[in-house]
Design a protein around this motif. Structure first.
Motif, PDB file in Angstrom:
ATOM      1  N   HIS A 128       0.807  -1.243   0.000  1.00 45.52           N
ATOM      2  CA  HIS A 128       0.000   0.000   0.000  1.00 45.52           C
ATOM      3  C   HIS A 128       0.832   1.281   0.000  1.00 45.52           C
ATOM      4  N   LEU A 129       2.161   1.184   0.106  1.00 46.50           N
ATOM      5  CA  LEU A 129       2.965   2.414   0.169  1.00 46.50           C
ATOM      6  C   LEU A 129       3.166   3.000  -1.218  1.00 46.50           C
ATOM      7  N   ASP A 130       2.983   4.326  -1.354  1.00 46.41           N
ATOM      8  CA  ASP A 130       3.303   4.992  -2.608  1.00 46.41           C
ATOM      9  C   ASP A 130       4.795   5.341  -2.624  1.00 46.41           C
ATOM     10  N   GLN A 131       5.230   6.032  -3.689  1.00 42.41           N
ATOM     11  CA  GLN A 131       6.653   6.320  -3.853  1.00 42.41           C
ATOM     12  C   GLN A 131       7.198   7.219  -2.742  1.00 42.41           C
ATOM     13  N   ASP A 132       6.377   8.164  -2.270  1.00 41.32           N
ATOM     14  CA  ASP A 132       6.824   9.048  -1.181  1.00 41.32           C
ATOM     15  C   ASP A 132       7.035   8.253   0.109  1.00 41.32           C
ATOM     16  N   GLY A 133       6.067   7.384   0.410  1.00 45.06           N
ATOM     17  CA  GLY A 133       6.175   6.544   1.607  1.00 45.06           C
ATOM     18  C   GLY A 133       7.368   5.610   1.518  1.00 45.06           C
ATOM     19  N   LEU A 134       7.596   5.086   0.304  1.00 50.40           N
ATOM     20  CA  LEU A 134       8.727   4.181   0.081  1.00 50.40           C
ATOM     21  C   LEU A 134      10.048   4.910   0.275  1.00 50.40           C
ATOM     22  N   SER A 135      10.122   6.136  -0.222  1.00 48.95           N
ATOM     23  CA  SER A 135      11.352   6.943  -0.062  1.00 48.95           C
ATOM     24  C   SER A 135      11.632   7.203   1.417  1.00 48.95           C
ATOM     25  N   PHE A 136      10.571   7.478   2.196  1.00 50.05           N
ATOM     26  CA  PHE A 136      10.726   7.689   3.640  1.00 50.05           C
ATOM     27  C   PHE A 136      11.292   6.430   4.296  1.00 50.05           C
ATOM     28  N   LEU A 137      10.693   5.276   3.966  1.00 50.76           N
ATOM     29  CA  LEU A 137      11.131   4.004   4.556  1.00 50.76           C
ATOM     30  C   LEU A 137      12.602   3.739   4.237  1.00 50.76           C
ATOM     31  N   LEU A 138      12.984   3.940   2.982  1.00 47.01           N
ATOM     32  CA  LEU A 138      14.377   3.694   2.588  1.00 47.01           C
ATOM     33  C   LEU A 138      15.334   4.644   3.300  1.00 47.01           C
ATOM     34  N   ASP A 139      14.948   5.913   3.433  1.00 40.73           N
ATOM     35  CA  ASP A 139      15.793   6.892   4.139  1.00 40.73           C
ATOM     36  C   ASP A 139      16.010   6.491   5.591  1.00 40.73           C
ATOM     37  N   GLU A 140      14.925   6.011   6.244  1.00 40.17           N
ATOM     38  CA  GLU A 140      15.022   5.622   7.663  1.00 40.17           C
ATOM     39  C   GLU A 140      15.902   4.393   7.850  1.00 40.17           C
ATOM     40  N   LEU A 141      15.797   3.443   6.921  1.00 38.72           N
ATOM     41  CA  LEU A 141      16.492   2.160   7.104  1.00 38.72           C
ATOM     42  C   LEU A 141      17.884   2.129   6.492  1.00 38.72           C
ATOM     43  N   ARG A 142      18.147   2.991   5.542  1.00 43.57           N
ATOM     44  CA  ARG A 142      19.443   2.983   4.856  1.00 43.57           C
ATOM     45  C   ARG A 142      20.593   3.200   5.849  1.00 43.57           C
ATOM     46  N   TYR A 143      20.375   4.101   6.786  1.00 43.54           N
ATOM     47  CA  TYR A 143      21.438   4.442   7.749  1.00 43.54           C
ATOM     48  C   TYR A 143      21.074   4.009   9.175  1.00 43.54           C
ATOM     49  N   TYR A 144      20.133   3.061   9.271  1.00 40.43           N
ATOM     50  CA  TYR A 144      19.734   2.564  10.593  1.00 40.43           C
ATOM     51  C   TYR A 144      20.908   1.843  11.257  1.00 40.43           C
ATOM     52  N   TYR A 145      21.139   2.165  12.527  1.00 38.34           N
ATOM     53  CA  TYR A 145      22.274   1.635  13.274  1.00 38.34           C
ATOM     54  C   TYR A 145      21.762   0.536  14.202  1.00 38.34           C
ATOM     55  N   GLY A 146      21.695  -0.674  13.671  1.00 35.56           N
ATOM     56  CA  GLY A 146      21.201  -1.795  14.469  1.00 35.56           C
ATOM     57  C   GLY A 146      20.971  -2.995  13.564  1.00 35.56           C
ATOM     58  N   ALA A 147      20.375  -4.051  14.133  1.00 34.28           N
ATOM     59  CA  ALA A 147      20.096  -5.265  13.359  1.00 34.28           C
ATOM     60  C   ALA A 147      18.749  -5.123  12.661  1.00 34.28           C
ATOM     61  N   LEU A 148      18.726  -5.399  11.374  1.00 37.80           N
ATOM     62  CA  LEU A 148      17.491  -5.301  10.591  1.00 37.80           C
ATOM     63  C   LEU A 148      17.173  -6.675  10.005  1.00 37.80           C
ATOM     64  N   VAL A 149      15.940  -7.150  10.257  1.00 33.83           N
ATOM     65  CA  VAL A 149      15.437  -8.374   9.621  1.00 33.83           C
ATOM     66  C   VAL A 149      14.146  -7.993   8.908  1.00 33.83           C
ATOM     67  N   LEU A 150      14.123  -8.174   7.592  1.00 32.25           N
ATOM     68  CA  LEU A 150      13.064  -7.617   6.758  1.00 32.25           C
ATOM     69  C   LEU A 150      12.477  -8.669   5.832  1.00 32.25           C
ATOM     70  N   ILE A 151      11.144  -8.813   5.866  1.00 33.77           N
ATOM     71  CA  ILE A 151      10.446  -9.603   4.845  1.00 33.77           C
ATOM     72  C   ILE A 151       9.888  -8.612   3.839  1.00 33.77           C
ATOM     73  N   SER A 152      10.182  -8.834   2.556  1.00 32.81           N
ATOM     74  CA  SER A 152       9.624  -7.941   1.539  1.00 32.81           C
ATOM     75  C   SER A 152       9.497  -8.666   0.218  1.00 32.81           C
ATOM     76  N   HIS A 153       8.427  -8.325  -0.541  1.00 30.50           N
ATOM     77  CA  HIS A 153       8.317  -8.841  -1.915  1.00 30.50           C
ATOM     78  C   HIS A 153       8.792  -7.801  -2.918  1.00 30.50           C
ATOM     79  N   ASP A 154       9.319  -6.673  -2.403  1.00 24.49           N
ATOM     80  CA  ASP A 154       9.819  -5.618  -3.282  1.00 24.49           C
ATOM     81  C   ASP A 154      11.317  -5.828  -3.499  1.00 24.49           C
ATOM     82  N   ARG A 155      11.675  -6.291  -4.678  1.00 25.93           N
ATOM     83  CA  ARG A 155      13.063  -6.676  -4.954  1.00 25.93           C
ATOM     84  C   ARG A 155      14.006  -5.470  -4.910  1.00 25.93           C
ATOM     85  N   ALA A 156      13.496  -4.298  -5.340  1.00 24.25           N
ATOM     86  CA  ALA A 156      14.335  -3.084  -5.310  1.00 24.25           C
ATOM     87  C   ALA A 156      14.670  -2.701  -3.875  1.00 24.25           C
ATOM     88  N   VAL A 157      13.712  -2.860  -2.965  1.00 23.89           N
ATOM     89  CA  VAL A 157      13.926  -2.551  -1.540  1.00 23.89           C
ATOM     90  C   VAL A 157      14.958  -3.511  -0.943  1.00 23.89           C
TER      91      VAL A 157
END
Length: 484
Positions: A128-157
């Motif tokens: 349900h996320l549009d491109q703006d929401g997706l950009s926000f998510l990527l910005d938050e997680l790109r430089y996240y300082y910690g362990a990330l475990v992510l399930i996604s069907h979005d191959r670009a993400v």
């Protein structure tokens, strides 16, 4: 050495005597960035729930050593604190009582990122996320300082965010280093190596079988030579020696043939790689369209109540193309698709157009049919082709004998997509068809679209999907439809 955040040891999860997961040992370290992939129903969300402590394993131990943030795909937003700055950035309405799917996702993301956690466990955040929401998510997680475990069907993400892939397959977790594209490259290399090994196996098996046949022929020739007439045999000197010699030679040849056959049996069999065949959906002559632009708009204005979505827009959608429509949540993409489906005011639609329409809604089946019967009753294709299409869309084994009324939401969506591509249509309208599909099903849908001879107009936010299938891309912005 990096701190361990989560450990799983000798973990088994069973449900109604069916083994969902079996893990000897897995660990998540302090700065790991892990993407979990696998087909729907294989246990990806179960694995994330284990790490989050939401469920307990049937046996074994799951240990967590850090505070964590958990984003669950299907849950409605909890009553929880959210940073007003994040709510504003994500354009979450103040009235949280009537949020759309995209707005609910953005509220949950605002809540997730309000406080820092040493680990983030995130299940399908891009639905349900549009491109703006997706950009926000990527910005938050790109430089996240910690362990990330992510399930996604979005191959670009996955390509952007992860450095390790956990593939869940038949209850086991296989670990690959790299992002999604690197994981796929490793899988492709394995397939190529398996193909080479299979070809080598077939070649060696054929060589040995031929050698065994030649030895048996030799034994047969010796036997024939031994069956000389008495007269011929008596005329020969040392006949006793000759008969013994031939018998010994015959037995030696038979023994050699048996030894070779035994080597054939001992060969390590290598299965052939199962390649997905290209499926082509052929259109009947009656369905052929000859208008160069089967759908046109002349100064079309679209509004919902007082809200103007499109303001005097003109366009021509060309025949036989795959046309993507993108834009922010609420910009009017679904409304435009619905307007086209209903041949609304301001449009000129070819009189021979037969439109199939996929909408984002729960699908109800009226008749009690099996999956195969459902398609057979709504398609002119033969049963063999229907089975191929269903297999491509992950209906395998006895799945095709399931009652349509017992299908899960994801299975219902996959069956509905099969029906549309097999139906008597020449234009397909697809509204966010990849939502709730796993990557394997999305790739099957890409093959369907490549093999479809009609026109497809689709709405999507999935950049990898758009890049793979779209011939033309339009963006809905500032109440206009602009070709990108």
């Amino acid at each position: 050495m990096e701190q361990i955040c989560f450990e799983l040891e000798n973990v088994e999860v069973t449900y109604l005597d069916k083994e969902i997961l079996k893990i000897d040992r897995l660990a998540v370290h302090q700065f790991d960035r892990i993407g979990i992939v696998g087909k729907n129903g294989t246990g990806k969300s179960t694995l994330l729930k284990l790490l989050a402590g939401e469920i307990q394993p049937t046996s074994g131990k799951v240990k967590g050593y850090v505070d964590l943030g958990y984003f669950e795909q299907v849950e409605a937003p909890a009553v929880a604190e959210a940073d007003p700055a994040l709510l504003g950035k994500l354009a979450v309405p103040r009235n949280s009582g009537s949020l759309s799917g995209g707005e609910q996702t953005r509220l949950k993301l605002a809540q997730l990122f309000t406080h820092y956690n040493e680990a983030l466990l995130i299940d399908e955040p891009t639905t349900h996320l549009d491109q703006d929401g997706l950009s926000f998510l990527l910005d938050e997680l790109r430089y996240y300082y910690g362990a990330l475990v992510l399930i996604s069907h979005d191959r670009a993400v996955l390509d952007e965010l992860v450095t390790t892939i956990w593939e869940v397959h038949e209850g086991e977790v296989h670990v690959y280093s790299g992002n999604y594209s690197e994981y796929m490259a490793q899988k492709q290399l394995k397939r190529e190596q398996q193909t080479q090994a299979h070809e080598q196996f077939i070649k060696e098996k054929s060589r040995l079988e031929k050698a065994a046949q030649e030895k048996m022929k030799k034994a047969e020739k010796i036997a024939q030579a031994g069956r000389l007439s008495k007269k011929e045999a008596n005329a020969k000197p040392n006949k006793s020696f000759m008969t013994k010699s031939k018998g010994t030679s015959q037995k030696a040849a038979q023994r050699a043939a048996k030894a070779i056959e035994h080597r054939v049996e001992k060969l390590q069999e290598v299965e052939a790689v199962q390649e997905e065949r290209q499926i082509v959906f052929r259109q009947s002559k009656q369905l052929e369209l000859h208008n160069k632009f089967p759908i046109m708009a002349d100064r079309l204005t679209l509004q919902v109540e007082e809200n103007v979505l499109l303001d005097e827009v003109s366009f021509q959608l060309p025949l036989g193309k795959k046309i993507a429509i993108t834009g922010s949540n609420g910009s009017g993409k679904s409304t435009l698709l619905h307007h086209i489906a209903n041949n609304g005011a301001g449009l000129t639609v070819s009189p021979k157009a037969k439109m199939g329409y996929f909408r984002q809604m729960s699908y109800r089946f009226a008749e009690d049919e099996t999956v195969l019967q459902f398609l057979g009753n709504r398609s002119e294709y033969d049963e063999g082709f229907l089975r191929s299409v269903l297999h491509s869309m992950q209906f395998t084994g006895t799945d095709i004998l399931k009652s349509v009324q017992s299908l899960s939401g994801g299975e219902a969506i996959r069956l509905q997509l099969c029906q549309l591509f097999l139906g008597e249509y020449n234009i397909l309208l697809l509204d966010e068809p990849t939502n709730f599909l796993d990557i394997a099903a999305i790739e099957a849908l890409e093959r369907f679209m490549a093999g479809y001879e009609g026109t497809i107009i689709f709405v999507s936010h999935d950049q990898a999907f758009i890049k793979q299938v779209a011939d033309i891309q339009y963006k809905l912005q500032a109440k206009k439809l602009v070709q990108v």
